[in-house]
Design an enzyme around this catalytic site. Structure first.
Site, PDB file in Angstrom:
ATOM      1  N   LYS A 108      17.294  41.756  33.484  1.00 30.46           N
ATOM      2  CA  LYS A 108      17.802  40.992  32.340  1.00 30.46           C
ATOM      3  C   LYS A 108      18.462  39.051  32.069  1.00 30.46           C
ATOM      4  O   LYS A 108      19.207  38.996  31.365  1.00 30.46           O
ATOM      5  CB  LYS A 108      19.380  41.923  33.391  1.00 30.46           C
ATOM      6  N   ASP A 117       3.613  60.878  22.343  1.00 29.54           N
ATOM      7  CA  ASP A 117       5.989  60.593  22.637  1.00 29.54           C
ATOM      8  C   ASP A 117       6.253  59.846  22.200  1.00 29.54           C
ATOM      9  O   ASP A 117       7.522  59.151  22.598  1.00 29.54           O
ATOM     10  CB  ASP A 117       5.784  61.200  24.445  1.00 29.54           C
ATOM     11  N   ASP A 131      13.969  43.837  40.490  1.00 34.95           N
ATOM     12  CA  ASP A 131      13.170  43.363  38.843  1.00 34.95           C
ATOM     13  C   ASP A 131      13.815  43.350  38.267  1.00 34.95           C
ATOM     14  O   ASP A 131      13.855  42.819  36.957  1.00 34.95           O
ATOM     15  CB  ASP A 131      12.241  44.196  38.670  1.00 34.95           C
ATOM     16  N   ALA A 156       1.349  59.812  26.743  1.00 37.33           N
ATOM     17  CA  ALA A 156       1.346  61.152  26.569  1.00 37.33           C
ATOM     18  C   ALA A 156       0.818  61.063  25.164  1.00 37.33           C
ATOM     19  O   ALA A 156       1.513  62.166  24.569  1.00 37.33           O
ATOM     20  CB  ALA A 156       2.939  62.048  26.759  1.00 37.33           C
ATOM     21  N   SER A 188       3.780  51.682  31.415  1.00 44.32           N
ATOM     22  CA  SER A 188       2.655  51.204  30.836  1.00 44.32           C
ATOM     23  C   SER A 188       1.699  51.262  32.114  1.00 44.32           C
ATOM     24  O   SER A 188       0.629  52.707  31.920  1.00 44.32           O
ATOM     25  CB  SER A 188       1.865  49.394  30.714  1.00 44.32           C
TER      26      SER A 188
END
Length: 294
Positions: free
Chosen positions: A79, A179, A74, A214, A193
Site C-alpha cells: 500500500k 482461472d 508485506d 489453474a 505467482s
C-alpha cells in the site's frame, strides 16, 4: 533527518513496538511525520502508552523525507508504494505481521536495528514496479497506481474459466484458458505467482514472469521475459466482465478491454540490512536447507 511512518491496522501487541520505535526516534531528535489515519489509530488504541496527538501528519509525501517506515506486514508495504511513487524515498519495513518477505525487520529487532538505519548502515534494493493502461480508458483510482508485486486478471462471479489472449511487444504469444493470469515482478515472484507454480526470481533480475492460474492445459507453463516487454491482454469468457488486480487493489473490467502492462519508469527502494539479505530471507521463510525428518 525526516521520517514518514505508515501503518494500516494493529497486529497483536503492535502498540508496544510502536511506542519503542517512536521513543527511539525522539531520543535521536528525528523529525517524525505520521500518516493521518494511522495516527488516529495510534491515539485510539489502548495498548499505546504515549501521547502522540501532537505529531504532524501527512496525506501525501514530497522529496523532503529521508526514510519511510511501514509498520505491519508485506501488505502495508504494498500500500505504501503509492505514497512513494517516483520520490526515491527508501522504505524500511517493520514486520508486526506473519511471513514478511518485504518487511524483513522483525518487531523484536527494533532496538538493535534503528540505530544502524539512522547511521545509514544499510544498502538499497531497487525494485521494479508495474503500471497498467486500458483501451478504452477508465478513470478509476486503481489505474493511477503501480504494482510492486503483480498485476493479475481473473474470472469473476463464475466457476467457468476465462480466455486470456496475450501479446508480447505486439506479437501474439498464446491464449491462456485458465482461472486467470499473473504478471509478476521479481519482488512478486515470492507471492501469488509462487503459489501458482511460478519460479522465484532474485530482485536484481531484469525480468518479469507470466504465470497462469489453474490452466486447463497442463503444458501452459510460467514464462520469464525481459522486464521492458510490453504485455497486452484481452479477456473473454461466459461472463460480461472480469477482475483486474494490482497487488491488493481490485477493479472490474468489461471483457474485450485491452489491458497494456509495462514496467514503470522508476523503481521503489527497499532498505536492506547487511545481515538480512534477500537470500537469507528466502532460506528462512521457505525453510531451505532445514532437515524436517525428525
Amino acid at each position: 533527518m525526516k521520517i514518514g511512518i505508515y501503518g494500516q491496522f494493529y497486529h497483536e501487541n503492535a502498540g508496544t513496538y510502536i511506542n519503542q520505535l517512536l521513543e527511539l526516534l525522539q531520543e535521536q531528535k528525528v523529525e517524525v511525520i505520521i500518516e493521518r489515519y494511522f495516527l488516529e489509530l495510534i491515539n485510539k488504541n489502548q495498548s499505546v502508552t504515549g501521547e502522540y496527538s501532537d505529531y504532524e501528519t501527512f496525506d501525501v509525501l514530497d522529496d523532503s523525507f529521508d526514510l519511510f517506515f511501514t509498520i505491519g506486514g508485506d501488505g502495508t508495504i504494498l500500500k505504501s508504494v503509492n505514497y512513494i511513487k517516483n520520490l526515491d524515498i527508501p522504505i524500511v519495513g517493520i514486520n508486526t505481521g506473519r511471513l514478511g518477505f518485504l518487511s524483513t525487520i522483525q518487531k523484536e529487532q527494533i532496538g538493535e536495528t534503528i540505530h544502524a538505519i539512522l547511521r545509514k548502515d544499510f544498502s538499497i534494493s531497487p525494485r521494479t514496479v508495474l503500471q497498467v493502461e486500458t483501451n478504452p480508458e477508465f478513470n478509476e483510482e486503481i489505474f493511477k497506481n503501480v504494482a510492486l508485486n503483480e498485476i493479475a486478471v481473473s474470472r469473476k462471479n463464475t466457476t467457468s474459466m476465462i480466455t486470456v489472449d496475450t501479446w508480447l511487444d505486439d506479437q501474439y504469444l498464446t491464449s491462456y484458458w485458465a482461472d486467470g493470469l499473473i504478471i509478476a515482478t521479481p519482488t512478486g515472484s515470492t507471492g501469488y505467482s509462487l503459489s501458482c507454480g511460478g519460479p522465484v526470481i532474485t530482485p536484481d533480475a531484469d525480468s518479469i514472469v507470466i504465470t497462469p492460474i489453474a490452466p486447463h492445459n497442463l503444458n501452459a507453463r510460467p514464462l520469464i521475459i525481459k522486464d521492458n516487454t510490453k504485455i497486452t491482454l484481452k479477456v473473454s469468457g461466459r461472463e460480461d466482465s472480469h477482475l483486474l488486480s494490482m497487488d491488493s487493489r481490485l477493479a472490474s473490467l468489461p471483457n474485450d478491454t485491452e489491458i497494456i502492462i509495462k514496467k514503470a519508469p522508476y523503481t521503489i527502494n527497499l532498505v536492506e540490512l547487511h545481515d538480512n539479505s534477500f537470500l537469507q530471507t528466502l532460506r528462512k521463510k521457505l525453510l531451505w536447507g532445514e532437515d524436517k525428518r525428525n
